[in-house]
Design a protein around this motif. Structure first.
Motif, short mmCIF file in Angstrom:
data_model
loop_
_atom_site.label_atom_id
_atom_site.label_comp_id
_atom_site.label_asym_id
_atom_site.label_seq_id
_atom_site.Cartn_x
_atom_site.Cartn_y
_atom_site.Cartn_z
N TRP A 36 7.21 6.53 6.90
CA TRP A 36 6.56 5.53 6.06
C TRP A 36 7.63 4.63 5.46
O TRP A 36 8.68 5.09 5.03
N SER A 40 7.34 2.86 2.66
CA SER A 40 7.36 2.95 1.20
C SER A 40 6.31 3.94 0.74
O SER A 40 5.42 4.34 1.51
N SER A 41 6.40 4.33 -0.54
CA SER A 41 5.40 5.24 -1.10
C SER A 41 4.03 4.57 -1.15
O SER A 41 3.00 5.23 -1.00
N ALA A 42 4.03 3.24 -1.34
CA ALA A 42 2.77 2.50 -1.37
C ALA A 42 2.07 2.58 -0.02
O ALA A 42 0.84 2.75 0.06
N ASP A 43 2.84 2.45 1.07
CA ASP A 43 2.25 2.55 2.40
C ASP A 43 1.71 3.95 2.65
O ASP A 43 0.67 4.13 3.29
N TYR A 44 2.43 4.95 2.15
CA TYR A 44 1.98 6.34 2.32
C TYR A 44 0.65 6.57 1.61
O TYR A 44 -0.28 7.15 2.18
N VAL A 45 0.56 6.10 0.37
CA VAL A 45 -0.67 6.25 -0.40
C VAL A 45 -1.82 5.52 0.27
O VAL A 45 -2.93 6.05 0.42
N ARG A 102 -5.13 7.40 1.65
CA ARG A 102 -6.14 7.31 0.59
C ARG A 102 -7.57 7.49 1.11
O ARG A 102 -8.34 8.29 0.57
N ASN A 119 -0.36 4.95 -9.59
CA ASN A 119 1.09 4.93 -9.48
C ASN A 119 1.58 3.50 -9.70
O ASN A 119 0.80 2.63 -10.05
N ASP A 139 2.24 1.27 -7.76
CA ASP A 139 1.68 0.30 -6.83
C ASP A 139 0.18 0.13 -6.99
O ASP A 139 -0.45 -0.57 -6.21
N SER A 142 -4.30 5.23 -6.64
CA SER A 142 -4.19 5.94 -5.37
C SER A 142 -5.52 6.53 -4.93
O SER A 142 -5.58 7.25 -3.94
#
Length: 225
Positions: A76, A78-83, A87, A142, A144, A147
């Motif tokens: 991933w 970024s963490s935003a893309d992961y979330v 989701r 978070n 971003d 979530s």
């Protein structure tokens, strides 16, 4: 008055039961009415179609063409893309589990304060929520953004006040909870992590007569107008 409700229904072939039908176009079975004050919602139990009553955003996002399943992504950016990637899948799984496990809590004669655009809230004693281990929290956010779209779901019904009127029913997503003391001072707890939901609720219950205020948003496609 809190308690445990167990319903065991035995039906014979050809037996008549009281149900409610609804829906645009082809009508579908919406509710089984057991008494004037108690009924069983069947609308959100219609498999994948039923999930539209609870989390239409997650269902829509999961159907967007051209997006690889989150389980197929190895790295991933970024963490935003992961979330964002997980989701919809997580929310759909949570909603399906809620429908299937049969552990829902029932509240009767609850006063609802309505705001604008389908947003409203109701209150229950914190002692009742703690005694029955009712999981209540705000949505997890978070840096971003949120979530999840909901921290819990509601199935609502208002019985018809007179025989000439119709019942109203709806579904809603819980997005915020707070503690209110006897002077109506409101305190929003920090976003609880998984497994930590009970701690702040137990503290609130000790501050008698505190109440839990639950904010929710109606799901447009799963609610009567």
């Amino acid at each position: 008055r809190p308690g445990i409700l167990e319903v065991e229904l035995r039906l014979q072939r050809g037996q008549q039961i009281h149900v409610q039908m609804g829906g645009a176009g082809r009508p579908k079975l919406r509710r089984m009415v057991l008494t004037n004050q108690f009924s069983v919602c069947l609308e959100h139990r219609h498999g994948e179609d039923g999930l539209c009553c609870l989390c239409p955003e997650a269902l829509f996002e999961s159907r967007v063409p051209g997006i690889s399943p989150a389980s197929d992504v190895m790295l991933w950016e970024s963490s935003a893309d992961y979330v964002a990637g997980w989701r919809a899948a997580v929310e759909l799984e949570a909603a399906a589990s809620v429908v299937e496990d049969g552990e829902s809590r029932l509240f009767f004669n609850v006063d609802i304060t309505w705001g604008q655009a389908g947003v409203a809230f109701f209150e229950i004693p914190a002692s009742v929520a703690a005694a029955h281990k009712i999981k209540l929290r705000s949505v997890v956010e978070n840096s971003d953004g949120p979530s999840e779209w909901a921290s819990a779901w509601l199935c609502l019904r208002r019985p018809a006040p007179t025989p000439s009127d119709r019942d109203w029913s709806g579904h809603a997503a819980v997005f915020k909870t707070s503690i209110v003391d006897d002077e109506d001072n409101e305190q929003t707890p920090g976003h609880a992590s998984i497994g930590e939901d009970d701690e702040w609720l137990q503290r609130a219950a000790a501050l008698s007569p505190s109440r839990v205020r639950v904010f929710f948003r109606l799901v447009a496609g799963g609610s009567d107008t």
